[in-house]
Enzyme design. Structure first.
Site, short mmCIF file in Angstrom:
data_model
loop_
_atom_site.label_atom_id
_atom_site.label_comp_id
_atom_site.label_asym_id
_atom_site.label_seq_id
_atom_site.Cartn_x
_atom_site.Cartn_y
_atom_site.Cartn_z
N GLU A 211 42.66 105.86 57.65
CA GLU A 211 42.58 106.11 56.22
C GLU A 211 41.41 107.04 55.94
O GLU A 211 40.32 106.88 56.50
CB GLU A 211 42.41 104.80 55.45
CG GLU A 211 43.52 103.78 55.70
CD GLU A 211 44.85 104.22 55.15
OE1 GLU A 211 44.86 105.05 54.21
OE2 GLU A 211 45.88 103.74 55.65
N ASP A 236 64.35 101.49 49.16
CA ASP A 236 63.12 101.01 48.54
C ASP A 236 62.19 102.18 48.22
O ASP A 236 61.55 102.21 47.16
CB ASP A 236 62.42 100.02 49.46
CG ASP A 236 61.23 99.34 48.80
OD1 ASP A 236 61.36 98.90 47.64
OD2 ASP A 236 60.16 99.26 49.43
#
Length: 299
Positions: A211, A236
């Site tokens: 990240e 989704d």
């Protein structure tokens, strides 16, 4: 107004005389295919068929863009037929006069390459999903073959170009080679790297990620959503794009894959500041074009 060439052609006799494979100027001309059946090792025949497959791919893209951007229903069945004829002829003309690279990649596969063995099934994958067994990673061609149909359906419902979604799935999973796994080792089928927040009531899978915060990449153990199938994952993701205002520009891109990617990069979907650039690299890569050409050739 563009004038269409005549749509009729004379089929050659299947005798001993060679077929002029360069004469396929209309989409109804099947000389190239006939030549390949007679002499599959002929460079001229292979070239003609590669161009026809490239034209077929372009025709599919034109139809996808027309369906995604059409503001109203076709006025009549007759008009729909003429639009279809026009798309086919335009696709063939483009493939004959513009080097898109697809036919060159396809010719590499048609010339001197043994037929690939039928792919096997990954443990935990649905029977309709072709992928290797024993944990082996799928090839880009297998990945595209498996995920493109549900992506195309979802993209059509959203009104966006499926190529942007396909590039995103390829980047998030490393062409299907890296994706979060469930505790028992089975695949999570999470094709878009959607994380499992507190609002997620479904199954979860964990994976190590990098990240980026304030320009610094930090390794983390992250929890992701887990799905029962690729279709569930794609649906989704489509629901996320449709229902979140954050992705308004992504949906507004319509049939423009480049605009889709630009909107996705600005949305903050990923912490990587190079996310959009990486998506564009995949979209323009020989790897993707070769996988798409192989899928079209298999239809």
């Amino acid at each position: 107004m563009t004038t269409l060439p005549p749509t009729t052609s004379t089929l050659p006799a299947l005798g001993g005389a060679p077929i002029d494979t360069s004469a396929a100027t209309t989409y109804t001309d099947v000389n190239g295919l006939a030549a390949l059946k007679r002499d599959p090792n002929s460079p001229e025949a292979v070239s003609a068929v590669a161009k026809q497959v490239e034209a077929l791919f372009l025709q599919m893209m034109l139809k996808s863009m027309r369906d995604a951007t059409s503001a109203e229903e076709t006025s009549s069945n007759e008009m729909g037929m003429y639009q279809d004829m026009f798309d086919k002829q335009v696709a063939l003309s483009i493939s004959q006069h513009t080097d898109l690279g697809i036919s060159r990649l396809l010719k590499r596969q048609l010339v001197g390459k043994p037929a690939a063995a039928a792919p096997k099934l990954t443990p935990g994958a649905p029977a309709s999903a072709a992928a290797p067994t024993s944990g082996a990673a799928p090839t880009p061609t297998e990945f595209v073959h498996r995920i493109l149909p549900p992506i195309t359906r979802a993209a059509s419902a959203l009104g966006v170009d499926p190529m942007g979604m396909l590039a995103q799935a390829a980047l998030e999973t490393g062409w299907g080679q890296r994706m979060p796994r469930n505790a028992d080792g089975s695949l999570s089928h999470n094709m878009f790297g959607i994380k499992a927040g507190e609002e997620w009531a479904g199954a979860r899978a964990s994976a190590d990620t990098m990240e980026v915060a304030n320009g610094v990449a930090t390794p983390r153990r992250t929890t992701f959503r887990a799905y029962g199938s690729i279709e569930e994952s794609v649906n989704d993701f489509a629901s996320l794009l449709k229902n979140s205002p954050r992705y308004r520009d992504v949906i507004a891109a319509g049939g423009n894959a480049g605009a889709y990617i630009a909107g996705m990069g600005k949305s903050g979907y990923a912490t990587d500041p190079e996310y959009a650039n990486k998506l564009n690299q995949i979209l323009r890569s020989d790897t993707l074009q070769s996988a798409l050409a192989a899928r079209v050739a298999a239809l």
